[in-house]
Write a protein that holds these residues in place. Structure first.
Motif, PDB file in Angstrom:
ATOM      1  N   UNK A 330     -24.458   3.722  17.377  1.00  0.00           N
ATOM      2  CA  UNK A 330     -24.795   4.291  16.079  1.00  0.00           C
ATOM      3  C   UNK A 330     -23.604   4.917  15.379  1.00  0.00           C
ATOM      4  N   UNK A 331     -22.553   5.311  16.104  1.00  0.00           N
ATOM      5  CA  UNK A 331     -21.417   6.004  15.510  1.00  0.00           C
ATOM      6  C   UNK A 331     -20.229   5.082  15.279  1.00  0.00           C
ATOM      7  N   UNK A 332     -20.487   3.810  15.097  1.00  0.00           N
ATOM      8  CA  UNK A 332     -19.391   2.878  14.900  1.00  0.00           C
ATOM      9  C   UNK A 332     -18.728   3.128  13.545  1.00  0.00           C
ATOM     10  N   UNK A 333     -17.438   2.881  13.429  1.00  0.00           N
ATOM     11  CA  UNK A 333     -16.751   3.131  12.164  1.00  0.00           C
ATOM     12  C   UNK A 333     -17.168   2.149  11.088  1.00  0.00           C
ATOM     13  N   UNK A 334     -16.787   2.470   9.865  1.00  0.00           N
ATOM     14  CA  UNK A 334     -17.134   1.614   8.736  1.00  0.00           C
ATOM     15  C   UNK A 334     -16.470   0.256   8.894  1.00  0.00           C
ATOM     16  N   UNK A 335     -17.203  -0.786   8.561  1.00  0.00           N
ATOM     17  CA  UNK A 335     -16.684  -2.142   8.714  1.00  0.00           C
ATOM     18  C   UNK A 335     -15.818  -2.480   7.514  1.00  0.00           C
ATOM     19  N   UNK A 336     -14.874  -3.411   7.677  1.00  0.00           N
ATOM     20  CA  UNK A 336     -14.051  -3.825   6.540  1.00  0.00           C
ATOM     21  C   UNK A 336     -14.907  -4.483   5.471  1.00  0.00           C
ATOM     22  N   UNK A 337     -14.490  -4.349   4.246  1.00  0.00           N
ATOM     23  CA  UNK A 337     -15.219  -4.948   3.144  1.00  0.00           C
ATOM     24  C   UNK A 337     -14.745  -6.380   2.919  1.00  0.00           C
ATOM     25  N   UNK A 338     -15.632  -7.200   2.399  1.00  0.00           N
ATOM     26  CA  UNK A 338     -15.312  -8.572   2.023  1.00  0.00           C
ATOM     27  C   UNK A 338     -14.991  -8.559   0.540  1.00  0.00           C
ATOM     28  N   UNK A 339     -13.713  -8.693   0.225  1.00  0.00           N
ATOM     29  CA  UNK A 339     -13.258  -8.587  -1.154  1.00  0.00           C
ATOM     30  C   UNK A 339     -12.984  -9.964  -1.722  1.00  0.00           C
ATOM     31  N   UNK A 340     -13.509 -10.206  -2.921  1.00  0.00           N
ATOM     32  CA  UNK A 340     -13.296 -11.460  -3.643  1.00  0.00           C
ATOM     33  C   UNK A 340     -12.537 -11.127  -4.915  1.00  0.00           C
ATOM     34  N   UNK A 341     -11.357 -11.729  -5.052  1.00  0.00           N
ATOM     35  CA  UNK A 341     -10.506 -11.415  -6.194  1.00  0.00           C
ATOM     36  C   UNK A 341     -10.033 -12.704  -6.846  1.00  0.00           C
ATOM     37  N   UNK A 342     -10.547 -12.973  -8.035  1.00  0.00           N
ATOM     38  CA  UNK A 342     -10.092 -14.133  -8.789  1.00  0.00           C
ATOM     39  C   UNK A 342     -10.443 -15.458  -8.159  1.00  0.00           C
ATOM     40  N   UNK A 343     -11.604 -15.559  -7.549  1.00  0.00           N
ATOM     41  CA  UNK A 343     -12.019 -16.812  -6.926  1.00  0.00           C
ATOM     42  C   UNK A 343     -12.506 -17.779  -8.000  1.00  0.00           C
ATOM     43  N   UNK A 344     -11.871 -18.948  -8.172  1.00  0.00           N
ATOM     44  CA  UNK A 344     -12.334 -19.900  -9.198  1.00  0.00           C
ATOM     45  C   UNK A 344     -13.732 -20.412  -8.861  1.00  0.00           C
TER      46      UNK A 344
END
Length: 569
Positions: A330-344
């Motif tokens: 339950x105390x796991x750290x925040x997961x990385x975000x999936x970032x989309x930047x300028x995807x055609x």
């Protein structure tokens, strides 16, 4: 991988002692065989000469005993060498398959997807057997042949320097012929390997789509394609065998020249050697050449092992890019975000920019063929996206190992794969430690509570209906508890009440998950949760925020009444 990659790979699973033991036994066995041939020839010739001269003082007991001893030693040593080499082969094959199966989990999603036509199965069977057989099929015979040839040459030089020098020249010519034959065969071996991969793809694809091919009356075309691929394999293999046969023929001709030179030089020497000694030398030389005739085949197998090790390299890489890891608890750290930047986007001049982090719902809609599945595949790393457009924790998602991506992003395809096993076994692929209660709970959430856990789903899930297959695949993804869940047409084949119940239960089970759903335009009203953003492909959409891209994350998802639409023509 370099040519020595096969040996480096073997050293990780086979001890040097095992390889050395088999090699020593093989060398001793071949030396016993060569000595047996030489002593036998000398003994028989001497007996004939003594008989003609009626020399009754010559004792035949000692050479006769030597012949029998060498025969028994050769048989025993070869038997022991087979035991040691085969044990080494089996041990290496088991250890390699175990290691490579684990290494497959470290492949990137793109690489793993490329193995779905049976390539991975071929690597774990044919290529592993080729590399594992290297000590028994190449190392031991090669060392035995070279050792025997060197000792025969030493004996000839000791008996008569001119004789040894002449034989050395002939052997050098034999090595040149063997090398040329190997070079000619190597190109054909590469062509055969490529043709074999094509044949495997054709056969597996035709087998998987046999029912569809039969309905379309396309079985004859598939059979012709398989026949063409098989012909290409046989042609390349025949060409490689022809080069091998020519190399062996050249070696046999040189062997005849070498034996004739030994006979002529020994008989014409001053003083001339005894006939029995000359016969023994000729037969000893023949034994050495018999072993060297294997050289083209040994070089061919060595090349095949090197090529196989090169194909196994992606499964044996020890250092892979570090990916995000989400520990249990339950105390796991925040997961990385999936970032989309300028995807055609297909047919649109406006690229997609958003961040998938925290609870939220993104709907991707559009007509068939508009690119919905492609977009989801790019978000999951299955399909390479343009550089620096889809990042997970700052790293392009398609470059991360599959295990690292699966900790954060899970994609359920429109026709997701199911193992030919039970319902419980398929669910535990996502959560191996899940108990029976957890499995029943997730089945109830997707509307499959009536499906027993021990039910067999058949190959590819064929014993289930299309709707049951989709819901089972969705249940498996829910057990993973991903931070980002991508669903491709999850409600296809379901009636509206079942579809609404499925999506409602999905949001209830995953309240903190960013969900991306690809749906048809007419199904936009199915989700009970208000979508945070809508991406329309192949059409136009109203935009409430006046922008060309919609961020999707914890901040935006708190406003349930805010909806951003992305234009994608």
């Amino acid at each position: 991988m370099k040519r020595t990659g096969a040996w480096r790979l073997l050293r990780t699973v086979v001890t040097r002692r095992a390889v050395l033991t088999g090699t020593v036994l093989a060398g001793a066995g071949e030396l016993s065989g060569a000595a047996l041939l030489g002593v036998s020839g000398w003994f028989l010739t001497t007996c004939a000469v003594v008989t003609l001269q009626a020399d009754t003082t010559w004792s035949w007991l000692y050479p006769s005993g030597a012949v029998r001893t060498l025969a028994l030693a050769r048989t025993g040593l070869r038997y022991l060498e087979r035991l040691v080499s085969h044990r080494t082969l089996l041990t290496a094959a088991v250890a390699l398959r175990t290691r490579l199966a684990r290494g497959a989990a470290g492949l990137t999603p793109r690489e793993l997807r490329g193995q779905r036509d049976g390539t991975l199965l071929a690597r774990l069977t044919t290529d592993v057997e080729t590399v594992a057989a290297l000590p028994a099929n190449v190392c031991a015979p090669l060392v035995a042949a070279v050792t025997t040839a060197c000792l025969v040459e030493i004996l000839l030089l000791w008996a008569m320097p001119l004789l040894g020098a002449a034989e050395l020249v002939v052997w050098a010519a034999g090595l040149v012929c063997a090398r040329r034959a190997h070079r000619r065969a190597r190109a054909q071996l590469a062509a055969a390997a490529e043709a074999r991969a094509t044949l495997r793809t054709v056969l597996l694809g035709s087998r998987a789509a046999f029912d569809e091919l039969r309905c379309l009356d396309a079985v004859p075309q598939a059979r012709r394609a398989a026949t063409t691929a098989m012909t290409a394999v046989e042609t390349a293999e025949w060409a490689a065998d022809r080069a091998d046969r020519r190399g062996r023929l050249a070696l046999r001709l040189l062997a005849a020249v070498g034996q004739a030179s030994v006979l002529v030089i020994a008989l014409c020497a001053v003083p001339a050697q005894p006939v029995a000694v000359v016969v023994g030398e000729v037969l000893l030389t023949a034994a050495g050449w018999e072993l060297l005739e294997r050289l083209p085949g040994l070089l061919r197998q060595l090349t095949q092992a090197g090529d196989a090790a090169g194909r196994l390299a992606p499964l044996t890489a020890e250092e892979r890019p570090a990916g995000p890891h989400r520990p249990a608890g339950p105390d796991r750290p925040a997961v990385p975000s999936l970032a989309v930047t300028g995807l055609p986007l297909p047919g649109s001049s406006a690229p997609l920019t958003m961040t998938l982090a925290g609870p939220g719902l993104l709907l991707v809609t559009g007509p068939n063929g508009s690119g919905k599945s492609t977009l989801l595949g790019q978000l999951a790393g299955r399909i390479p996206a343009p550089a620096e457009t889809v990042l997970l924790g700052g790293t392009p998602v398609h470059e991360l190992p599959a295990g690292a991506v699966a900790e954060t992003v899970v994609l359920v395809e429109a026709d997701d794969w199911l193992a030919d096993d039970t319902v419980a076994a398929n669910l535990r692929q996502a959560a191996p430690a899940a108990g029976t209660a957890a499995l029943r709970a997730v089945l109830e959430a997707v509307g499959l509570s009536a499906l027993p856990l021990d039910t067999s789903v058949g190959p590819g899930g064929r014993l289930l209906s299309q709707g049951q297959r989709r819901r089972l695949a969705t249940a498996r993804a829910v057990l993973r508890r991903p931070a980002v869940l991508l669903l491709d047409e999850p409600t296809a084949g379901l009636d509206r009440p079942t579809a609404e119940a499925l999506l409602t239960a999905l949001f209830r089970e995953l309240p903190e998950t960013s969900v991306v759903i690809a749906v048809q335009e007419q199904h936009l009203g199915l989700p009970a949760r208000q979508p945070t953003a809508v991406v329309r492909l192949g059409g136009t959409a109203d935009r409430s925020d006046g922008g060309t891209a919609a961020p999707l994350g914890a901040g935006l998802s708190r406003s349930a009444d805010r909806k951003a639409a992305v234009r994608a023509r």
